[in-house]
Scaffold this motif. Structure first.
Motif, PDB file in Angstrom:
ATOM      1  N   ARG A  73      -7.624 -10.329 -16.850  1.00 41.02           N
ATOM      2  CA  ARG A  73      -6.384  -9.633 -17.221  1.00 41.02           C
ATOM      3  C   ARG A  73      -6.044  -8.490 -16.267  1.00 41.02           C
ATOM      4  O   ARG A  73      -4.883  -8.095 -16.178  1.00 41.02           O
ATOM      5  N   THR A  74      -7.032  -7.944 -15.595  1.00 41.01           N
ATOM      6  CA  THR A  74      -6.748  -6.864 -14.643  1.00 41.01           C
ATOM      7  C   THR A  74      -6.739  -7.371 -13.209  1.00 41.01           C
ATOM      8  O   THR A  74      -6.353  -6.640 -12.285  1.00 41.01           O
ATOM      9  N   GLU A  75      -7.202  -8.617 -13.028  1.00 39.58           N
ATOM     10  CA  GLU A  75      -7.354  -9.177 -11.684  1.00 39.58           C
ATOM     11  C   GLU A  75      -8.332  -8.357 -10.847  1.00 39.58           C
ATOM     12  O   GLU A  75      -8.196  -8.288  -9.627  1.00 39.58           O
ATOM     13  N   ARG A  94      -8.037   1.709 -10.354  1.00 38.19           N
ATOM     14  CA  ARG A  94      -7.617   1.007  -9.151  1.00 38.19           C
ATOM     15  C   ARG A  94      -6.593   1.809  -8.365  1.00 38.19           C
ATOM     16  O   ARG A  94      -6.695   1.963  -7.150  1.00 38.19           O
ATOM     17  N   GLY A  95      -5.599   2.332  -9.075  1.00 39.12           N
ATOM     18  CA  GLY A  95      -4.546   3.102  -8.421  1.00 39.12           C
ATOM     19  C   GLY A  95      -5.104   4.306  -7.694  1.00 39.12           C
ATOM     20  O   GLY A  95      -4.756   4.576  -6.538  1.00 39.12           O
ATOM     21  N   LEU A  96      -6.020   5.009  -8.359  1.00 39.00           N
ATOM     22  CA  LEU A  96      -6.575   6.222  -7.764  1.00 39.00           C
ATOM     23  C   LEU A  96      -7.490   5.897  -6.594  1.00 39.00           C
ATOM     24  O   LEU A  96      -7.473   6.575  -5.565  1.00 39.00           O
ATOM     25  N   VAL A 144      -0.997  -0.311 -10.269  1.00 34.46           N
ATOM     26  CA  VAL A 144      -1.303  -1.048  -9.065  1.00 34.46           C
ATOM     27  C   VAL A 144      -0.671  -2.420  -9.186  1.00 34.46           C
ATOM     28  O   VAL A 144      -0.200  -3.005  -8.228  1.00 34.46           O
ATOM     29  N   GLN A 145      -0.722  -2.933 -10.412  1.00 34.92           N
ATOM     30  CA  GLN A 145      -0.222  -4.288 -10.664  1.00 34.92           C
ATOM     31  C   GLN A 145       1.232  -4.440 -10.266  1.00 34.92           C
ATOM     32  O   GLN A 145       1.577  -5.237  -9.409  1.00 34.92           O
ATOM     33  N   CYS A 205      -8.438  13.628 -18.396  1.00 37.70           N
ATOM     34  CA  CYS A 205      -7.160  14.317 -18.576  1.00 37.70           C
ATOM     35  C   CYS A 205      -6.038  13.323 -18.808  1.00 37.70           C
ATOM     36  O   CYS A 205      -4.928  13.701 -19.165  1.00 37.70           O
ATOM     37  N   LEU A 206      -6.294  12.056 -18.564  1.00 36.83           N
ATOM     38  CA  LEU A 206      -5.243  11.045 -18.711  1.00 36.83           C
ATOM     39  C   LEU A 206      -5.399  10.279 -20.009  1.00 36.83           C
ATOM     40  O   LEU A 206      -4.670   9.335 -20.271  1.00 36.83           O
ATOM     41  N   ASN A 243      -6.640  -0.116 -14.492  1.00 37.31           N
ATOM     42  CA  ASN A 243      -5.486   0.008 -13.598  1.00 37.31           C
ATOM     43  C   ASN A 243      -5.369   1.428 -13.036  1.00 37.31           C
ATOM     44  O   ASN A 243      -5.028   1.608 -11.859  1.00 37.31           O
ATOM     45  N   GLN A 244      -5.669   2.406 -13.875  1.00 39.82           N
ATOM     46  CA  GLN A 244      -5.669   3.785 -13.390  1.00 39.82           C
ATOM     47  C   GLN A 244      -6.702   3.963 -12.289  1.00 39.82           C
ATOM     48  O   GLN A 244      -6.427   4.519 -11.222  1.00 39.82           O
ATOM     49  N   LEU A 301       0.824   4.045  -2.843  1.00 46.55           N
ATOM     50  CA  LEU A 301       0.528   5.434  -2.492  1.00 46.55           C
ATOM     51  C   LEU A 301       1.660   6.352  -2.921  1.00 46.55           C
ATOM     52  O   LEU A 301       1.425   7.456  -3.421  1.00 46.55           O
ATOM     53  N   ASN A 337       1.426   7.042  -6.581  1.00 40.98           N
ATOM     54  CA  ASN A 337       0.323   7.938  -6.901  1.00 40.98           C
ATOM     55  C   ASN A 337       0.582   9.359  -6.411  1.00 40.98           C
ATOM     56  O   ASN A 337       0.231  10.330  -7.078  1.00 40.98           O
ATOM     57  N   MET A 368       0.682   7.259 -12.594  1.00 41.39           N
ATOM     58  CA  MET A 368      -0.435   7.115 -11.692  1.00 41.39           C
ATOM     59  C   MET A 368      -1.091   5.740 -11.740  1.00 41.39           C
ATOM     60  O   MET A 368      -2.095   5.504 -11.102  1.00 41.39           O
ATOM     61  N   VAL A 369      -0.503   4.888 -12.489  1.00 43.67           N
ATOM     62  CA  VAL A 369      -1.137   3.610 -12.725  1.00 43.67           C
ATOM     63  C   VAL A 369      -0.483   2.523 -11.884  1.00 43.67           C
ATOM     64  O   VAL A 369      -0.156   2.720 -10.734  1.00 43.67           O
ATOM     65  N   VAL A 400     -10.703  13.361 -13.234  1.00 39.69           N
ATOM     66  CA  VAL A 400      -9.282  13.258 -13.571  1.00 39.69           C
ATOM     67  C   VAL A 400      -9.086  12.414 -14.826  1.00 39.69           C
ATOM     68  O   VAL A 400      -8.253  12.724 -15.676  1.00 39.69           O
ATOM     69  N   ARG A 414       0.828  -1.203   0.000  1.00 38.64           N
ATOM     70  CA  ARG A 414       0.000   0.000   0.000  1.00 38.64           C
ATOM     71  C   ARG A 414       0.866   1.259   0.000  1.00 38.64           C
ATOM     72  O   ARG A 414       0.583   2.229  -0.703  1.00 38.64           O
ATOM     73  N   GLU A 466      -7.270   3.220  -4.712  1.00 40.52           N
ATOM     74  CA  GLU A 466      -6.386   2.729  -3.649  1.00 40.52           C
ATOM     75  C   GLU A 466      -5.761   3.887  -2.884  1.00 40.52           C
ATOM     76  O   GLU A 466      -5.512   3.796  -1.689  1.00 40.52           O
ATOM     77  N   SER A 467      -5.505   4.979  -3.591  1.00 37.60           N
ATOM     78  CA  SER A 467      -4.881   6.119  -2.935  1.00 37.60           C
ATOM     79  C   SER A 467      -5.920   6.937  -2.178  1.00 37.60           C
ATOM     80  O   SER A 467      -5.591   7.926  -1.555  1.00 37.60           O
ATOM     81  N   LEU A 502      -8.745   8.454  -3.455  1.00 36.96           N
ATOM     82  CA  LEU A 502      -9.528   9.427  -4.212  1.00 36.96           C
ATOM     83  C   LEU A 502     -10.951   8.908  -4.385  1.00 36.96           C
ATOM     84  O   LEU A 502     -11.137   7.773  -4.813  1.00 36.96           O
ATOM     85  N   ASN A 553      -5.717  -0.552 -19.236  1.00 32.94           N
ATOM     86  CA  ASN A 553      -5.025   0.585 -18.640  1.00 32.94           C
ATOM     87  C   ASN A 553      -5.964   1.421 -17.790  1.00 32.94           C
ATOM     88  O   ASN A 553      -5.630   1.828 -16.681  1.00 32.94           O
TER      89      ASN A 553
END
Lengths: 141, 141
Positions: free
Chosen positions: B9-11, B50-52, A135-136, B68-69, B47-48, A102, A105, A132-133, B65, A98, B54-55, B57, B44
């Motif tokens: 593929r993304t789990e 998930r990352g956001l 996680v994997q 913009c990506l 994954n973006q 974090l 990100n 920003m991606v 957001v 984690r 997880e952080s 947001l 992708n």
DNA sequence: TTGCTCCTCACGTCACGTGAGGTGGC
DNA sequence: TTGCTCCTCACGTCACGTGAGGTGGC
């Protein structure tokens, strides 16, 4: 002290203090009027609970960990479930992943903001998309 | 591809992919049978997301957001709400505090486990109690 | 009496998880 | 037909937030 004072001193809403009690994490006495009555040590206890919840530990595990943190630091470990160490290890590893996620990100958002302020939307989107991606790669497994 | 393949593929469980769609974060096409049909780029995108998430947001901000990506990284920033930067700054600072808090708790749990394995419950409880707390000093404000 | 704090329901929210019951395609 | 995947409700969970309506103490 009563719930209002504890809420002020810990900066944790009274509603949450009642919730923690409901989950079995704190067990204050009751005054004659039915009001909750917390000892001074509750402040530390609440901070411990907040820290553990913030780190993602579920309340059930916190309930098992807390008795081991009580002062005086005696041998209550006998009472701890035998798989507590294993569960804590799993959780420590989760925290590691984690933190890595974090950090990535955070850096990506910072870069995104920097490019935004520099008035360079293309770079902003590119740098953010790059970081920003993942996680994997950061937290999978 | 259909939801099952994207999930593999993304789990990320198919249920969550539907949930993200419900929140407006992905909008797959629909095949004649009503099945969701995702483009390759969805990997992708997921994954973006998930990352956001997880952080920490919230989905609503992620929705702002994500455009913009998008590749090609063009000037969609026009469409971004004017307070997006400010909200992202607040979030970046929250992530900072969260990382600090998590690091402390990680170290405390590690120390606790080390003492546990050394068969020294007193030290375990003491070290853990010393470190595992302090949401206040680490993340207050 | 006024104002403050406290109490207990009880419902809402967000990011999920977990079925139930039914349909489509090979 | 069988087996797999997909679909949409719809309810549960966890850590909260937010009232409603009522009581106790100064």
């Amino acid at each position: 002290m009563r719930i209002g004072e504890l809420a002020r001193r810990t900066e944790v809403p009274a509603r949450l203090l009642r919730y923690y009690e409901d989950r079995g994490l704190i067990s204050p006495e009751r005054g004659p009027s039915g009001y909750r009555d917390y000892p001074e040590s509750a402040i530390n206890r609440v901070n411990q609970i907040r820290g553990l919840l913030e780190s993602g530990l579920p309340a059930e595990i916190i309930r098992d960990v807390l008795p081991c943190l009580e002062s005086p630091c005696t041998l209550q470990l006998r009472d701890a479930p035998p798989d507590l160490a294993a569960r804590l290890e799993v959780h420590r590893d989760r925290i590691d992943r984690r933190i890595a996620c974090l950090s990535r990100n955070r850096d990506a958002i910072a870069a995104y903001l920097a490019s935004l302020r520099a008035g360079d939307p293309g770079t902003a989107a590119a740098s953010a998309a790059a970081g920003m991606v993942d996680v994997q790669s950061a937290a999978a497994g």
